[in-house]
Design a protein around this motif. Structure first.
Motif, PDB file in Angstrom:
ATOM      1  N   UNK A   1       0.841  -1.187   0.000  1.00 48.85           N
ATOM      2  CA  UNK A   1       0.000   0.000   0.000  1.00 48.85           C
ATOM      3  C   UNK A   1       0.882   1.245   0.000  1.00 48.85           C
ATOM      4  N   UNK A   2       0.656   2.103  -1.004  1.00 53.16           N
ATOM      5  CA  UNK A   2       1.500   3.294  -1.154  1.00 53.16           C
ATOM      6  C   UNK A   2       0.997   4.413  -0.251  1.00 53.16           C
ATOM      7  N   UNK A   3       1.850   4.870   0.639  1.00 49.46           N
ATOM      8  CA  UNK A   3       1.546   6.070   1.418  1.00 49.46           C
ATOM      9  C   UNK A   3       1.730   7.281   0.502  1.00 49.46           C
TER      10      UNK A   3
ATOM     11  N   UNK B   1       8.835   7.095  -2.844  1.00 47.75           N
ATOM     12  CA  UNK B   1       7.564   6.433  -2.595  1.00 47.75           C
ATOM     13  C   UNK B   1       7.734   5.485  -1.419  1.00 47.75           C
ATOM     14  N   UNK B   2       6.801   5.554  -0.499  1.00 46.85           N
ATOM     15  CA  UNK B   2       6.802   4.681   0.673  1.00 46.85           C
ATOM     16  C   UNK B   2       5.609   3.739   0.563  1.00 46.85           C
ATOM     17  N   UNK B   3       5.887   2.444   0.527  1.00 49.42           N
ATOM     18  CA  UNK B   3       4.824   1.440   0.465  1.00 49.42           C
ATOM     19  C   UNK B   3       4.928   0.536   1.682  1.00 49.42           C
TER      20      UNK B   3
ATOM     21  N   UNK C   1      11.302   3.664  -1.902  1.00 41.46           N
ATOM     22  CA  UNK C   1      12.000   3.642  -3.190  1.00 41.46           C
ATOM     23  C   UNK C   1      12.215   5.082  -3.651  1.00 41.46           C
ATOM     24  N   UNK C   2      13.436   5.348  -4.094  1.00 36.10           N
ATOM     25  CA  UNK C   2      13.817   6.686  -4.542  1.00 36.10           C
ATOM     26  C   UNK C   2      14.292   6.584  -5.987  1.00 36.10           C
ATOM     27  N   UNK C   3      13.693   7.351  -6.918  1.00 39.86           N
ATOM     28  CA  UNK C   3      14.165   7.305  -8.305  1.00 39.86           C
ATOM     29  C   UNK C   3      15.549   7.945  -8.424  1.00 39.86           C
TER      30      UNK C   3
END
Length: 469
Positions: A135-137, A311-313, A343-345
């Motif tokens: 689930x993406x915060x 993105x924090x999931x 995850x960081x692009x």
């Protein structure tokens, strides 16, 4: 420290990178051309189509079309499809909770390789859990921007359905008036052909009695041939108009419909109040559709911007696991897991920047489409107002022309029978009268078409009865 985690996450999830939407200035004047006064208490769009079109047969045809037309059905289904897409996108803002049950039996090799007599061990594993996965915060508003864009597209599709209904009502009215025109022109052509055939028979008798030359017979024959060709053209036009009307209705036209009124007796409202050009922004569904497309394109920019950020999931589960089914729900077998992932692009070969640029270009295109929709609506209303002001005067002038042609044809016939005028003058007077009557029918049809166009341009056709002001 743990108490600070949730407030920080909630604060970050309130961030939004969607730019503020600034709608462009209206690219139209404040009033319509030639408009001096404005009635602010009435508007043409508030007139129901049953009041706009008083012909009972036309009213039944419009009602049938609203029930059966395929294009309108497609528009309704498109709204339902986009609504479902919005529901899918909105659900991404909430965690999906799944209940999972599993059972595993596996066989592993024996640990003591020096003693081959010891058999390999068999293991069982049973588990039951409830949890969420990946689930993406929404730290920077990406998911919310996508949901906003989906909602705007749903509204745009609904406005598109309303615009399709307006277009359908106008198209049925146009096709009906075209059918009435073809029918009345056919009747006029058949009456004229019958009269001209009598004149040809008379010319042949006079020629047989040596009281006229063959030139008059040839002229009469040419006149009859022209009328015969015109009759066939009118029959073709009537058949084609009927086909177009049946296509719009979406079903076979019932036989028990009321008889249609002639064009001259059609109770069509032509003096429609137009209001101000600014009224079009909320009266015209196509303008509202373009506006919601602009809102969606603006939200897409927010989603594209948020893609540059981390993105924090979260994946979490709570349940029981045991090597035996009988002891699965014992308190000692309780298990849980919590696995956040950030995850960081770092490198995407320019893909993220290209997606952002694409979103910005699409917004610019949506702005242009919005402005064009406003300009088109303004022009359509202005054209309708110009027709409203000129068709009444033109119809009156054409009525005088028909009356003059009738007097000339009557006098030419009397003079011809008295022998004071040749047949050439009589034939010319008859042709002029026929052309004047045909032109009068065409003009009436054009006047009704202009009234229908103005009604559609103002946003009328959504209601069957008048709005309560």
């Amino acid at each position: 420290m743990r108490r600070l985690v949730l407030p920080v996450v909630m604060a970050l999830s309130a961030c939004s990178l969607t730019p503020e939407l600034v709608r462009p200035a209206r690219p139209i004047p404040e009033v319509y051309p030639g408009q001096v006064t404005t009635d602010a208490t009435a508007h043409g769009a508030d007139l129901g189509w049953r009041s706009m079109f008083g012909d009972r047969r036309l009213q039944r045809l419009i009602a049938l079309a609203l029930e059966n037309n395929r294009d309108l059905r497609i528009a309704v289904l498109n709204v339902e499809a986009v609504q479902a897409q919005y529901g899918i996108q909105r659900a991404a803002q909430r965690p999906a909770i799944d209940a999972t049950g599993n059972a595993t039996r596996q066989r592993s090799a024996a640990n003591d390789t020096s003693n081959p007599v010891v058999p390999a061990a068999g293991q069982n594993q049973f588990g039951v859990s409830v949890g969420t996965s990946a689930f993406e915060m929404d730290l920077f508003g990406r998911v919310r921007a996508l949901s906003d864009a989906a909602f705007a597209r749903y509204l745009a599709s609904d406005h598109g359905r309303r615009a399709a209904q307006i277009a359908l009502v106008g198209a049925v009215a146009d096709a009906y008036f075209t059918e009435r025109l073809a029918q009345e022109q056919l009747q006029l052509s058949e009456r004229t052909l019958a009269d001209w055939r009598q004149s040809l028979d008379l010319a042949r008798r006079l020629k047989a009695a040596r009281q006229s030359s063959g030139l008059e017979v040839a002229q009469a024959e040419g006149q009859v041939a022209t009328a015969e060709a015109d009759v066939q053209a009118r029959r073709r036009a009537m058949a084609q108009a009927g086909h177009a009307l049946r296509l719009l209705v979406g079903a076979e036209i019932p036989a028990g419909l009321p008889d249609g009124l002639p064009l001259q007796a059609q109770p069509v409202v032509s003096q429609l109040p137009a209001g101000l050009p600014s009224d079009l922004l909320y009266r015209r569904p196509d303008i509202q559709q373009a506006e919601q497309a602009l809102v969606a394109a603006n939200a897409d920019i927010g989603a594209a911007r948020a893609a540059f950020f981390p993105r924090l999931s979260l994946t979490a589960s709570l349940g029981y696991t045991s090597p035996a089914m009988g002891s699965l729900f014992d308190g000692a077998q309780r298990a849980w897991s919590f696995a956040p992932q950030l995850s960081v692009p770092l490198f995407s070969a320019g893909r993220l920047r290209a997606e952002l640029r694409l979103a910005e270009v699409r917004k610019s295109s949506a702005v242009v489409a919005y402005e064009r929709a406003i300009e088109t609506a303004f022009r359509e209303v202005a054209d309708g107002l110009a027709g409203r002001e000129t068709f009444a005067v033109q119809l009156e002038a054409q009525a005088r022309a028909v009356a003059s042609a009738e007097r000339r044809a009557e006098l030419s016939n009397l003079r011809y029978r008295a022998g004071t005028e040749g047949r050439l003058e009589l034939l010319d007077a008859q042709r002029q009268l026929y052309a004047a009557r045909q032109a009068q029918l065409d003009l009436r049809r054009s006047a009704f078409g202009s009234a229908v166009a103005l009604y559609k341009a103002l946003g009328g056709g959504l209601m069957d009865s008048d709005a309560r002001l």
